[in-house]
Design an enzyme around this catalytic site. Structure first.
Site, PDB file in Angstrom:
ATOM      1  N   PHE A 188       0.855  -1.185   0.000  1.00  0.00           N
ATOM      2  CA  PHE A 188       0.000   0.000   0.000  1.00  0.00           C
ATOM      3  C   PHE A 188       0.890   1.233   0.000  1.00  0.00           C
ATOM      4  O   PHE A 188       1.675   1.448   0.929  1.00  0.00           O
ATOM      5  CB  PHE A 188      -0.933   0.044   1.213  1.00  0.00           C
ATOM      6  CG  PHE A 188      -1.927   1.172   1.133  1.00  0.00           C
ATOM      7  CD1 PHE A 188      -3.130   1.001   0.479  1.00  0.00           C
ATOM      8  CD2 PHE A 188      -1.646   2.412   1.684  1.00  0.00           C
ATOM      9  CE1 PHE A 188      -4.049   2.057   0.373  1.00  0.00           C
ATOM     10  CE2 PHE A 188      -2.536   3.465   1.588  1.00  0.00           C
ATOM     11  CZ  PHE A 188      -3.753   3.279   0.930  1.00  0.00           C
TER      12      PHE A 188
ATOM     13  N   ASP B 150       9.330   2.930   1.656  1.00  0.00           N
ATOM     14  CA  ASP B 150       8.115   3.643   2.055  1.00  0.00           C
ATOM     15  C   ASP B 150       7.930   3.433   3.554  1.00  0.00           C
ATOM     16  O   ASP B 150       7.480   2.393   4.002  1.00  0.00           O
ATOM     17  CB  ASP B 150       6.923   3.104   1.275  1.00  0.00           C
ATOM     18  CG  ASP B 150       5.630   3.857   1.582  1.00  0.00           C
ATOM     19  OD1 ASP B 150       5.584   4.565   2.606  1.00  0.00           O
ATOM     20  OD2 ASP B 150       4.662   3.713   0.817  1.00  0.00           O
TER      21      ASP B 150
ATOM     22  N   LYS C 184       2.250  10.504   8.117  1.00  0.00           N
ATOM     23  CA  LYS C 184       1.506  10.043   9.278  1.00  0.00           C
ATOM     24  C   LYS C 184       2.024  10.631  10.588  1.00  0.00           C
ATOM     25  O   LYS C 184       1.641  11.724  10.973  1.00  0.00           O
ATOM     26  CB  LYS C 184       1.476   8.502   9.314  1.00  0.00           C
ATOM     27  CG  LYS C 184       0.637   7.891   8.197  1.00  0.00           C
ATOM     28  CD  LYS C 184       0.446   6.404   8.390  1.00  0.00           C
ATOM     29  CE  LYS C 184      -0.316   5.755   7.252  1.00  0.00           C
ATOM     30  NZ  LYS C 184      -1.712   6.171   7.131  1.00  0.00           N
TER      31      LYS C 184
END
Length: 417
Positions: A144, A229, A258
């Site tokens: 993702f 990532d 985040k």
């Protein structure tokens, strides 16, 4: 009566103006309430009920909700200058870029700031292509990386990709954790391999210790870049500042978001080695963002990084994560018909269930007990546990008690089938 009216009006607005399917899902999960207040690891709804936040905004609230130092830093910046002119020098952005160079692995040096993880991935993919002059990107199945067009092309689940085909060309997906599959796919046309050091939405999948070093070697051999990532794994979540630190690997580009905003401001970034950034130095306006690097978000991120170090949150994530997983494993040992596996690193924990349908029941029971969790986006059989890194053992014990009860309820349901 006033509370009930406000709740119902809010749900109706979701149905009419946001998405009726989301409203139905929330109602089904027993979430017919409004989040009203949050502090530390606790979210309080409009009825005054407290919930222990074990989802943490999918990794956003590593410092907990409304960490006072981050809130104060943002308030102070509001009084100075909330947004940048984009013409004069921006000190908070410069200070944050220096910090990013210090905390990221190896010789990573130059940072570009956006507003989210998917923007960070978009920028990293563009940088890889412009640096190498190549077009192929190798990613992994069930990965993702975001849902904007480029990031979605890298994301490895057809459920999200298929409605938007054709996506960008040149993307290949191979099984995660399989070095041989990468070796077979990577070639002279490959600009980059993009990988989560630990797959998050794929089900909290931890690869072997040899996997990331093998990818580093393969990229070096073929002249491709390695993009890590770390949008979900970064900034202390796994018991290291970055998950790639577990494996002693320095990527060419690293993405963050985040937790970077301390749970107060949205911010994303990609950070690269100096030689990789050369094209952006030669043509600095090839990649820009109106709101990226704004003083408010950068002030939040600076204070977030200071808090992570000064409150020893990396070490706490490692020790609390070990404690959490040991307690969860005891439940798994008692109910092998419900729990297949407990895995993770630090406070990035996945509980894989034996059947997909159990997840909804567990979530519902945990919510009733005042614990917020969710299953991973690409694997509904896995319940994710990603609480704030500030969580204390006494609170973990409360979660374990609720989890044990929920698993017992699931076991009894399965016995009745």
């Amino acid at each position: 009566m006033e509370k009930e009216r406000v709740i119902e009006e809010t749900i109706e607005k979701y149905e009419k103006y946001i998405n009726p399917a989301v409203a139905r899902l929330f109602r089904f999960m027993g979430l017919s309430t409004i989040e009203q207040h949050a502090s530390g690891v606790i979210i309080t709804d409009s009825n005054g009920k407290d919930y222990i936040d074990c989802l943490g905004g999918y990794g956003v609230f590593s410092l907990g909700h409304r960490h006072p130092r981050v809130v104060e830093a943002v308030k102070a910046q509001v009084d100075r200058m909330p947004m940048s002119s984009k013409v004069l020098f921006n000190k908070p952005m410069a200070d944050l870029a220096e910090l990013m160079a210090k905390i990221t692995p190896g010789d990573l040096q130059y940072s570009f700031f956006g507003n989210s993880g998917t923007e960070a991935v978009e920028g990293a993919l563009k940088l890889a292509k412009v640096h190498t002059g190549r077009s192929k990107i190798v990613s992994t199945v069930n990965s993702f990386h975001g849902k904007t067009l480029g990031a979605l092309s890298a994301t490895g689940r057809d459920l999200f990709r298929d409605p938007f085909q054709p996506l960008l060309s040149g993307f290949a997906h191979v099984p995660f954790g399989n070095e041989a599959a990468i070796a077979e796919c990577i070639d002279a046309d490959t600009a980059a391999v993009i990988v989560e050091p630990i797959q998050g939405e794929g089900g909290i999948i931890v690869p072997s210790d040899e996997y990331l070093p093998a990818l580093r070697e393969l990229c070096d051999r073929h002249g491709a870049l390695l993009i890590c990532d770390e949008v979900q794994t970064g900034l202390g979540r796994t018991g290291r500042m970055f998950a790639c630190d577990h494996y002693g690997v320095v990527p060419d580009i690293i993405t963050t978001a985040k937790a970077l905003g301390g749970g107060v401001m949205p911010i994303g970034a990609f950070t690269a080695r100096p030689q990789i950034f050369e094209e952006y130095v030669t043509s600095p306006f090839l990649h820009t963002s109106t709101f990226g690097g704004n003083p408010l978000a950068c002030s939040a991120a600076i204070e977030t990084i200071k808090v992570i170090y000064e409150e020893n949150l990396i070490e706490k994530a490692e020790t609390k994560g070990r404690y959490f997983m040991e307690r969860l494993q005891k439940i798994a040992d008692s109910f092998p018909g419900v729990i297949q596996e407990v895995r993770g690193k630090g406070l990035m924990i996945g509980v894989e269930l034996t059947k997909e349908g159990i997840g909804g029941l567990l979530m519902s029971e945990l919510i009733n007990k005042g614990v917020l969790v969710a299953y991973t986006l690409n694997n509904p059989k896995v319940i994710r546990i990603e609480p704030p890194l500030i969580i204390e053992e006494a609170t973990i014990d409360q979660v374990i008690s609720a989890f044990a009860y929920a698993v017992e309820q699931a076991y009894e349901m399965l016995e009745d089938l």
